[in-house]
Design a protein around this motif. Structure first.
Motif, mmCIF file in Angstrom:
data_model
loop_
_atom_site.group_PDB
_atom_site.id
_atom_site.type_symbol
_atom_site.label_atom_id
_atom_site.label_comp_id
_atom_site.label_asym_id
_atom_site.label_seq_id
_atom_site.Cartn_x
_atom_site.Cartn_y
_atom_site.Cartn_z
ATOM 1 N N ARG A 162 0.831 -1.208 0.000
ATOM 2 C CA ARG A 162 0.000 0.000 0.000
ATOM 3 C C ARG A 162 0.862 1.252 0.000
ATOM 4 O O ARG A 162 0.534 2.265 -0.632
ATOM 5 C CB ARG A 162 -0.935 -0.004 1.204
ATOM 6 N N ASP A 163 2.003 1.207 0.690
ATOM 7 C CA ASP A 163 2.900 2.355 0.753
ATOM 8 C C ASP A 163 3.444 2.674 -0.644
ATOM 9 O O ASP A 163 3.507 3.841 -1.056
ATOM 10 C CB ASP A 163 4.047 2.043 1.717
ATOM 11 N N TYR A 164 3.825 1.643 -1.388
ATOM 12 C CA TYR A 164 4.303 1.863 -2.752
ATOM 13 C C TYR A 164 3.187 2.412 -3.635
ATOM 14 O O TYR A 164 3.413 3.286 -4.483
ATOM 15 C CB TYR A 164 4.834 0.560 -3.343
ATOM 16 N N LEU A 165 1.978 1.894 -3.463
ATOM 17 C CA LEU A 165 0.869 2.346 -4.298
ATOM 18 C C LEU A 165 0.511 3.807 -4.020
ATOM 19 O O LEU A 165 0.036 4.506 -4.917
ATOM 20 C CB LEU A 165 -0.354 1.453 -4.068
ATOM 21 N N VAL A 166 0.716 4.262 -2.798
ATOM 22 C CA VAL A 166 0.456 5.677 -2.493
ATOM 23 C C VAL A 166 1.365 6.563 -3.330
ATOM 24 O O VAL A 166 0.932 7.573 -3.910
ATOM 25 C CB VAL A 166 0.656 5.945 -0.987
ATOM 26 N N SER A 167 2.653 6.180 -3.424
ATOM 27 C CA SER A 167 3.586 6.966 -4.248
ATOM 28 C C SER A 167 3.196 6.904 -5.712
ATOM 29 O O SER A 167 3.204 7.926 -6.426
ATOM 30 C CB SER A 167 5.010 6.437 -4.063
ATOM 31 N N MET A 168 2.842 5.712 -6.177
ATOM 32 C CA MET A 168 2.438 5.569 -7.571
ATOM 33 C C MET A 168 1.166 6.353 -7.856
ATOM 34 O O MET A 168 1.006 6.935 -8.938
ATOM 35 C CB MET A 168 2.226 4.089 -7.901
ATOM 36 N N SER A 169 0.267 6.395 -6.895
ATOM 37 C CA SER A 169 -0.972 7.144 -7.084
ATOM 38 C C SER A 169 -0.698 8.644 -7.233
ATOM 39 O O SER A 169 -1.308 9.318 -8.068
ATOM 40 C CB SER A 169 -1.911 6.894 -5.896
ATOM 41 N N SER A 170 0.234 9.158 -6.434
ATOM 42 C CA SER A 170 0.578 10.587 -6.542
ATOM 43 C C SER A 170 1.148 10.905 -7.916
ATOM 44 O O SER A 170 0.798 11.922 -8.542
ATOM 45 C CB SER A 170 1.604 10.947 -5.453
ATOM 46 N N VAL A 171 2.014 10.015 -8.402
ATOM 47 C CA VAL A 171 2.610 10.240 -9.729
ATOM 48 C C VAL A 171 1.542 10.181 -10.815
ATOM 49 O O VAL A 171 1.505 11.014 -11.734
ATOM 50 C CB VAL A 171 3.714 9.197 -9.989
ATOM 51 N N SER A 172 0.655 9.205 -10.734
ATOM 52 C CA SER A 172 -0.371 9.053 -11.769
ATOM 53 C C SER A 172 -1.325 10.247 -11.778
ATOM 54 O O SER A 172 -1.756 10.706 -12.839
ATOM 55 C CB SER A 172 -1.132 7.751 -11.556
ATOM 56 N N GLN A 173 -1.665 10.762 -10.596
ATOM 57 C CA GLN A 173 -2.545 11.933 -10.546
ATOM 58 C C GLN A 173 -1.856 13.163 -11.140
ATOM 59 O O GLN A 173 -2.485 13.980 -11.822
ATOM 60 C CB GLN A 173 -2.961 12.188 -9.097
ATOM 61 N N HIS A 174 -0.560 13.274 -10.881
ATOM 62 C CA HIS A 174 0.190 14.395 -11.458
ATOM 63 C C HIS A 174 0.238 14.272 -12.989
ATOM 64 O O HIS A 174 0.063 15.264 -13.710
ATOM 65 C CB HIS A 174 1.610 14.407 -10.881
ATOM 66 N N LEU A 175 0.454 13.046 -13.467
ATOM 67 C CA LEU A 175 0.482 12.843 -14.913
ATOM 68 C C LEU A 175 -0.863 13.179 -15.549
ATOM 69 O O LEU A 175 -0.924 13.759 -16.645
ATOM 70 C CB LEU A 175 0.851 11.388 -15.231
ATOM 71 N N GLU A 176 -1.928 12.809 -14.869
ATOM 72 C CA GLU A 176 -3.264 13.058 -15.414
ATOM 73 C C GLU A 176 -3.510 14.550 -15.618
ATOM 74 O O GLU A 176 -4.213 14.966 -16.537
ATOM 75 C CB GLU A 176 -4.316 12.455 -14.492
ATOM 76 N N LYS A 177 -2.926 15.362 -14.739
ATOM 77 C CA LYS A 177 -3.160 16.803 -14.823
ATOM 78 C C LYS A 177 -2.186 17.510 -15.776
ATOM 79 O O LYS A 177 -2.507 18.558 -16.324
ATOM 80 C CB LYS A 177 -3.037 17.424 -13.432
ATOM 81 N N THR A 178 -0.986 16.927 -15.936
ATOM 82 C CA THR A 178 0.047 17.641 -16.701
ATOM 83 C C THR A 178 0.347 17.012 -18.054
ATOM 84 O O THR A 178 1.097 17.593 -18.844
ATOM 85 C CB THR A 178 1.358 17.700 -15.891
ATOM 86 N N ALA A 179 -0.203 15.819 -18.317
ATOM 87 C CA ALA A 179 0.116 15.139 -19.577
ATOM 88 C C ALA A 179 -0.494 15.883 -20.755
ATOM 89 O O ALA A 179 -1.424 16.681 -20.618
ATOM 90 C CB ALA A 179 -0.393 13.695 -19.534
ATOM 91 N N ALA A 180 0.043 15.580 -21.894
ATOM 92 C CA ALA A 180 -0.513 16.153 -23.123
ATOM 93 C C ALA A 180 -1.931 15.643 -23.333
ATOM 94 O O ALA A 180 -2.338 14.628 -22.753
ATOM 95 C CB ALA A 180 0.375 15.776 -24.319
ATOM 96 N N GLU A 181 -2.662 16.335 -24.165
ATOM 97 C CA GLU A 181 -4.083 16.025 -24.346
ATOM 98 C C GLU A 181 -4.299 14.556 -24.709
ATOM 99 O O GLU A 181 -5.207 13.910 -24.201
ATOM 100 C CB GLU A 181 -4.667 16.922 -25.442
#
Length: 280
Positions: free
Chosen positions: A65-84
């Motif tokens: 779960r600890d690893y998934l928390v870090s991965m979740s933060s990265v994925s949420q950041h990608l969702e907001k900053t990724a190209a269209e």
């Protein structure tokens, strides 16, 4: 009195029947006592193994779960900053990670619930001397080693302890069973001693055996989960690692070291259950 006194022949028959039946009665009593003791030993061993397994499972789920928390933060950041064109993929990744986190949380809750129902509530206070006596006798009964001298002493000034008695018993049992297995592997008896002392706000148990010491370079690995020097005999390497974690839940800890042909273990148990012990 003459009416109730048996005739000599009948009196001899009574005595003979007693002499014949008494050994049978004593044998039945001894057999029942041994069966009861064996049942208590099996119950204590099963409880300790259950505690270690659930502690290891909880540790594994927590780390995932600890690893998934870090991965979740990265994925949420990608969702907001990724190209269209990549936002949809990043959103799917974020949702998949969130679903995995939820499943792990449900598994963790199930493990915790099973552990809680597996162990009914105990008395709020318990005697350290009584616990040490039970564990030493249980371990000696589980491993009948010829020539073993097992002794224990607990300072009578130690007051009743609070906290998880089952965890303390499982931790001490893990140490004692390691000693007993070392005597079995050495093919000889020796001395196993347990001393309980008062040290500030803690009760300290010091366990020592002269079964041959620790293998070279094993001391640094003893508390790593799944590390064992007894894999050929069925060891899985959870005993000491999970025993220390169980003690640390209420503010205690454990240390083990080799010294020549001896192994010394030190268990610290707080008199009153406190905050978890944090190791650097």
């Amino acid at each position: 009195w003459a009416l109730v006194t048996p005739p000599p022949l009948l009196d001899s028959a009574y005595r003979g029947a007693f002499l014949v039946l008494a050994p049978w009665g004593l044998a039945l009593f001894a057999k029942a006592s041994l069966r009861s003791r064996a049942s208590a030993v099996r119950e204590r061993t099963a409880l300790a193994k259950s505690l270690f397994f659930h502690e290891f499972l909880s540790l594994t789920l927590f780390q995932l779960r600890d690893y998934l928390v870090s991965m979740s933060s990265v994925s949420q950041h990608l969702e907001k900053t990724a190209a269209e064109g990549d936002r949809e993929l990043a959103g799917k990744l974020a949702r998949a990670i969130a679903e995995m986190s939820g499943k792990l949380q449900r598994m963790s809750d199930a493990v915790e619930a099973h552990t809680t129902t597996r162990r009914p509530s105990k008395a709020p206070e318990w005697s350290l001397g009584e616990l040490v006596r039970e564990c030493v006798e249980s371990s000696a009964a589980s491993y009948p080693v010829a020539g073993l001298h097992a002794r224990w002493w607990v300072d009578p000034r130690i007051p009743p302890l609070t906290g998880d008695r089952d965890a303390a018993a499982a931790a001490l049992t893990a140490v004692l069973e390691n000693s007993m297995e070392a005597f079995v592997a050495a093919g000889r008896g020796g001395t196993l001693s347990v001393s309980g002392m008062l040290s500030g706000e803690n009760a300290v148990l010091e366990c020592a055996d002269d079964a041959g010491g620790l293998p070279p370079a094993a001391e640094a690995e003893l508390f790593k989960p799944l590390f064992t020097t007894k894999s050929a005999r069925g060891g899985i390497g959870l005993g000491l690692a999970m025993a220390r974690r169980l003690l640390e839940r209420t503010g205690g800890t454990m240390a083990v070291r080799g010294e020549g042909g001896r192994v010394l273990a030190r268990l610290e148990l707080p008199l009153k259950a406190g905050l978890p012990k944090v190791r650097n």
